[in-house]
Write a protein that holds these residues in place. Structure first.
Motif, short mmCIF file in Angstrom:
data_model
loop_
_atom_site.label_atom_id
_atom_site.label_comp_id
_atom_site.label_asym_id
_atom_site.label_seq_id
_atom_site.Cartn_x
_atom_site.Cartn_y
_atom_site.Cartn_z
N UNK A 155 3.36 72.68 73.08
CA UNK A 155 4.75 72.93 73.47
C UNK A 155 5.38 71.64 73.95
N UNK B 183 4.89 83.68 82.11
CA UNK B 183 5.45 84.37 80.95
C UNK B 183 5.90 85.79 81.29
N UNK C 146 11.82 87.04 80.27
CA UNK C 146 12.29 87.11 78.88
C UNK C 146 12.43 85.73 78.23
N UNK D 53 9.16 84.61 76.96
CA UNK D 53 8.76 85.35 75.76
C UNK D 53 9.51 84.83 74.54
N UNK E 67 7.78 81.79 73.37
CA UNK E 67 6.57 82.20 72.63
C UNK E 67 6.93 82.56 71.19
N UNK E 68 7.93 83.39 71.06
CA UNK E 68 8.29 83.88 69.72
C UNK E 68 8.78 82.75 68.83
N UNK F 66 5.81 80.79 67.73
CA UNK F 66 5.05 81.45 66.67
C UNK F 66 5.72 81.22 65.32
N UNK G 287 5.11 77.66 64.28
CA UNK G 287 3.72 77.47 63.86
C UNK G 287 3.51 78.05 62.47
N UNK G 288 4.05 79.22 62.25
CA UNK G 288 3.89 79.84 60.93
C UNK G 288 4.51 78.95 59.86
#
Lengths: 142, 142
Positions: free
Chosen positions: B57, B77, B80, B83, B86-87, B90, B93-94
């Motif tokens: 991060x 965490x 909101x 979170x 985090x989303x 993700x 990363x994808x």
DNA sequence: CTAATCCTTGACCCCGACGTCAAGGAAAGA
DNA sequence: TCTTTCCTTGACGTCGGGGTCAAGGATTAG
């Protein structure tokens, strides 16, 4: 051809070409007025560099390919040194992808954990007397 | 505790802590002599930052987690904003893993192509009249 | 002739997360 | 008291791949 034309034909900038030259990667002949002078072979070298850069290769990693072409080989990857770079890159990519996948999994876990914790708290807030869990999902607060 | 001890307990350096403070991420109280003074709560903040940094991060991305902890939440965490980070991570990363996988595939193709080309050339050099391979173990020099 | 491009070199700017060095003040152990 | 260690701020270096001026020379179109 001069630097501006070469840059345009390779889809890059004159600054980039001068940078490559400074790194010893793409030396240029000079015409009488001091201008850099390039030919079609230089264009091929440059395209080789750019392709590898687009793949994420470091500039230094493109050097064996460039030298291979300059040695007269038909392709930049016709030489053992280039193949070695390919193999090293594959290993690096595998390692990196593996690490990223591991991080992805961990972050996903953290998100799931944090979300479920929030849901629990929300449910408790909604029914202050007690969630009264019918299934085993009701957890006491940490 | 003072900066050196906090750094040691978090497995980092004093320079890093001053850097975080300069970024407004981990402000420090001062004791009478002007030394920075930290407590256990600061250690928790710092560990949160370090954990996320280890995940890759950006420092700025750790800020919601730190603020969440400072707001009194039990976990960084629990909010909101965290979170959402985090989303977003993700998704990043994808996307990154997907790109790397595509590059890996292309590099693998290039390697296979270059290797087979070399084998062809080697075979032709060995038997100039015609390859006619009876056994694949014969190796020419280089 | 003049203006608009193109070319030259040199030099600084950018990003992120610090490392490293310098000059000096404070604290702790012998 | 002396020495060592820790602390302070400030400022510059790092790395990669160039971007972005700036000042001035060459070339080309009109």
């Amino acid at each position: 051809m001069r630097i501006g034309e070469l840059a345009a034909r390779a889809g890059t900038t004159t600054r980039t070409l001068r940078y490559y030259e400074a790194r010893g990667l793409l030396p240029a002949r000079r015409s009488g007025n001091g201008y850099r002078s390039y030919d079609e072979a230089d264009l091929r070298l440059l395209r080789q560099i750019r392709t590898l850069q687009d793949f994420g290769f470091d500039l230094e990693e493109t050097r064996p390919f460039v030298e291979c072409l300059r040695a007269g080989h038909p392709e930049g990857d016709s030489c053992p040194a280039s193949l070695a770079v390919y193999r090293r890159k594959l290993d690096e990519l595998d390692a990196l992808i593996g690490e990223l996948a591991a991080v992805r999994a961990k972050v996903g876990e953290q998100l799931a954990r944090a979300e479920s914790a929030r849901e629990r708290l929300a449910a408790e807030a909604e029914v202050p007397g007690g969630p009264e869990p019918e299934c085993e999902l009701g957890g006491a607060g940490l």
